[in-house]
Design an enzyme around this catalytic site. Structure first.
Site, PDB file in Angstrom:
ATOM      1  N   CYS A 206       0.840  -1.191   0.000  1.00 27.53           N
ATOM      2  CA  CYS A 206       0.000   0.000   0.000  1.00 27.53           C
ATOM      3  C   CYS A 206       0.880   1.248   0.000  1.00 27.53           C
ATOM      4  CB  CYS A 206      -0.905  -0.021   1.233  1.00 27.53           C
ATOM      5  SG  CYS A 206      -1.933   1.443   1.401  1.00 27.53           S
TER       6      CYS A 206
ATOM      7  N   CYS B  54      -7.545  -1.004   1.258  1.00 28.65           N
ATOM      8  CA  CYS B  54      -6.528  -1.550   2.158  1.00 28.65           C
ATOM      9  C   CYS B  54      -7.167  -1.694   3.536  1.00 28.65           C
ATOM     10  CB  CYS B  54      -5.341  -0.595   2.211  1.00 28.65           C
ATOM     11  SG  CYS B  54      -4.152  -0.993   3.520  1.00 28.65           S
TER      12      CYS B  54
ATOM     13  N   CYS C 240      -5.510   0.844   6.281  1.00 30.75           N
ATOM     14  CA  CYS C 240      -5.631   2.315   6.286  1.00 30.75           C
ATOM     15  C   CYS C 240      -6.818   2.826   5.475  1.00 30.75           C
ATOM     16  CB  CYS C 240      -4.336   2.940   5.772  1.00 30.75           C
ATOM     17  SG  CYS C 240      -4.157   2.845   3.983  1.00 30.75           S
TER      18      CYS C 240
ATOM     19  N   CYS D  88      -8.837  -5.083 -10.212  1.00 29.52           N
ATOM     20  CA  CYS D  88      -8.408  -4.042 -11.142  1.00 29.52           C
ATOM     21  C   CYS D  88      -7.912  -2.858 -10.305  1.00 29.52           C
ATOM     22  CB  CYS D  88      -9.592  -3.647 -12.022  1.00 29.52           C
ATOM     23  SG  CYS D  88      -9.177  -2.439 -13.280  1.00 29.52           S
TER      24      CYS D  88
HETATM   25 ZN   LIG Z   1      -2.893   0.927   3.448  1.00 30.41          ZN
END
Ligand SMILES: [Zn+2]
Length: 201
Positions: free
Chosen positions: A117, A166, A169, A189
């Site tokens: 991330c 994610c 976060c 995607c």
């Molecule tokens: Zn994250």
């Protein structure tokens, strides 16, 4: 999956409808909303409230699965995210914008490694499940660990889709479709700008 949306009465012109359909199928839907201004995703949690605890699976940069851990969600203010991220990454991860197809740095990357991330470094995907989708966005048939991404129904822009975040976060990563290859049949995607590639040593 978009039939019901495309048959709405407020889209009367069949040519426009056909165009919309092609755009959705071919371009992951991005062409539609990339022209619009990003919109706020979620309200930032009040500072006095402790962050929610979530379970994620940690991975080494070499892609080795380490262990599942309970961590506090990463919560930052708009100003903090804006300072940390590029303008593009901020718009995409914190306001659900989408990069233009073929514009990101990872859609055509074939190196071995993992994708973390861009906001919090949580491991999200591995090159082992990356495939050539022909969409111009990096595409995967599975996340690196199911715990590390969160999927939410997204009915914005008149479409019924699944948005992917994610877990650690809440960064917006992209969308999930069911037209991927075996063994899962799924297509994650993703936006390159939401990811940070770590090449295998
Ligand atoms: Zn994250």
């Amino acid at each position: 999956m978009f039939d019901s949306d495309l048959n709405r009465k407020d889209v009367p012109d069949p040519r426009r409808r056909a165009f919309l359909g092609a755009a959705v199928v071919a371009l992951c839907g991005a062409a539609l909303w990339s022209l619009r201004k990003p919109h706020p995703l979620r309200t930032v949690a009040a500072a006095s409230k402790p962050p929610e605890q979530v379970t994620i699976v940690q991975f080494s940069d070499a892609g080795e699965r380490l262990k599942a851990v309970r961590v506090a969600k990463v919560v930052k203010s708009e100003a903090e995210w804006r300072q940390q991220l590029s303008g593009n990454a901020f718009d995409i991860t914190r306001h659900a914008d989408t990069e233009m197809a073929y514009s990101g740095k990872y859609w055509n990357l074939h190196d071995k490694g993992i994708y973390r991330c861009i906001c919090c470094d949580n491991a999200l995907f591995t090159s082992e499940t990356k495939f050539e989708s022909g969409t111009g966005w990096p595409s995967f048939w599975a996340p690196i660990a199911k715990e590390n991404v969160t999927e939410t129904r997204d009915r914005s822009f008149g479409m019924d889709r699944t948005a992917v975040f994610c877990t650690e976060c809440d960064a917006h990563l992209g969308h999930l479709f069911d037209d991927g290859p075996r063994p899962t049949g799924l297509r994650y995607c993703m936006n390159s700008a939401s990811l940070r590639f770590v090449i295998a040593a």
